[in-house]
Write an enzyme that holds these catalytic residues in place. Structure first.
Site, PDB file in Angstrom:
ATOM      1  N   HIS A 105       0.836  -1.203   0.000  1.00 26.51           N
ATOM      2  CA  HIS A 105       0.000   0.000   0.000  1.00 26.51           C
ATOM      3  C   HIS A 105       0.875   1.258   0.000  1.00 26.51           C
ATOM      4  CE1 HIS A 105      -3.367  -2.576   2.029  1.00 26.51           C
ATOM      5  NE2 HIS A 105      -3.035  -2.997   0.830  1.00 26.51           N
ATOM      6  N   TYR A 111       3.737   5.104  -6.187  1.00 28.73           N
ATOM      7  CA  TYR A 111       3.394   4.941  -7.610  1.00 28.73           C
ATOM      8  C   TYR A 111       2.434   6.048  -8.069  1.00 28.73           C
ATOM      9  CZ  TYR A 111       1.507   2.328 -11.712  1.00 28.73           C
ATOM     10  OH  TYR A 111       1.094   1.919 -12.952  1.00 28.73           O
ATOM     11  N   GLU A 209      -7.743  -4.303   3.277  1.00 32.75           N
ATOM     12  CA  GLU A 209      -8.069  -3.741   4.589  1.00 32.75           C
ATOM     13  C   GLU A 209      -9.229  -4.483   5.248  1.00 32.75           C
ATOM     14  OE1 GLU A 209      -6.018  -1.986   5.955  1.00 32.75           O
ATOM     15  OE2 GLU A 209      -4.932  -0.984   4.344  1.00 32.75           O
TER      16      GLU A 209
HETATM   17 MN    MN Z   1      -4.071  -2.451   6.646  1.00 31.52          MN
HETATM   18 FE    FE Z   2      -3.101  -0.672   4.263  1.00 31.05          FE
END
Ligand code: MN
Ligand code: FE
Length: 328
Positions: A105, A111, A209
């Protein structure tokens, strides 16, 4: 026991004591992806052209600004605060997997920052510069202070409560509430074909998540079972109050990120959405729901299917396919 005790050898994963932790590990592996799989050409053209209004650009900037630092914050908490005390080996295996996903993440926002040509100081400085972002970060960091103390040990019920506060703070509040207005904003843009590459990255992150959150909830549940005197009515009330404070911070964030209606999404709807999500989180912690607010974004349920978090085991076989493809 899931927390450090003399009977646990953290190096001996077999025989497995907590099958659910292994299931989460496998779900994480099945969800594997990297940001470079998602082309950004269309996003770059929209960002540099006139496809977006100023209000839409602000949504993108605020969410990149919040998430770019929040992902690192979560990873650091995992490794520096939680990992030390959760010594059960299959839970630690999952924590390592989760830490890797947080690195993915973090990489996603590098990116995005690179693709759109942001000045790094501008994007990564937003968490200092914008109070509504700074306050969310400070809120979860405060909950970690006591267990990051060098003197901290897990001896008393009070100590276990400090750890539980950190777990609720990062898994339920940060990953389960503070991420969700942003998820709705970016998926809302994507539904209207705006910044679809970033929108897809947010979808992948949201899928990850939802597994992190589900693991965190099971971790909290198991610690409660194994330390039955810890979760008193008073402590439950304290946790509920924590969630309510978090809701206010997230509503403030949403109102400032999106002060006027954009593409059928306005500040009031985001405020309602945060309440709806918070009620689900309270339910996951076996606490009474506070708000009773309807979901103003039913399309988010199709995207996330929040039920998936609670019915995770029944659904994962068909819904979590191997590889990087997003197949809700
Ligand atoms: Mn997480
Ligand atoms: Fe995350």
């Amino acid at each position: 026991m899931i927390l450090e005790d003399d009977a646990t050898d953290p190096n001996k994963i077999l025989p497995v004591e907590y099958d659910w932790a292994r299931e989460y590990y496998r779900a994480g592996v099945n969800n594997n992806w990297v940001p470079e799989e998602i082309p950004m050409g269309e996003d770059v053209a929209q960002w540099n052209g006139d496809a977006l209004t100023d209000a839409e650009r602000q949504l993108v900037e605020w969410n990149l600004g919040f998430f770019s630092t929040a992902e690192s914050l979560t990873a650091n908490n995992l490794v520096l605060a939680i990992y030390e005390y959760v010594t059960n080996p299959e839970c630690r295996q999952y924590l390592l997997r989760q830490a890797y996903e947080e690195a993915i993440h973090t990489d996603t926002f590098i990116y995005c920052c690179d693709s759109l040509g942001f000045e790094p100081e501008y994007l990564y400085g937003m968490y200092d510069r914008i109070p509504a972002i700074a306050e969310k970060d400070a809120f979860v960091v405060d909950l970690t202070q006591s267990i990051l103390d060098d003197e901290f040990t897990l001896d008393t019920d009070r100590d276990v409560r400090s750890l539980l506060r950190d777990l609720v703070g990062f898994y339920v509040v940060m990953e389960g509430i503070f991420f969700y207005a942003g998820f709705a904003m970016m998926l809302g843009l994507k539904r209207r074909n705006k910044m679809v590459g970033i929108g897809q990255q947010f979808e992948y992150i949201m899928r990850d998540e939802s597994v992190h959150l589900a693991f965190g909830v099971d971790l909290v549940r198991t610690i409660r079972q194994e330390h039955p005197t810890v979760w008193t009515d008073d402590f439950g009330a304290e946790i509920a109050a924590l969630v309510e404070d978090a809701v206010e911070l997230e509503q403030q964030y949403a109102r400032e990120a999106c002060p006027d209606e954009i593409l059928g999404m306005g500040p009031e709807q985001f405020a309602e959405y945060v309440e709806y999500v918070a009620d689900r989180r309270l339910g996951q912690l076996d606490l009474p729901e506070t708000y009773g607010t309807d979901n103003p974004f039913p399309w988010m349920s199709e995207a996330t299917d929040l039920n998936k978090e609670t019915n995770f085991f029944e659904k994962q076989v068909t819904e979590y396919q191997s590889g990087g493809s997003l197949d809700w």
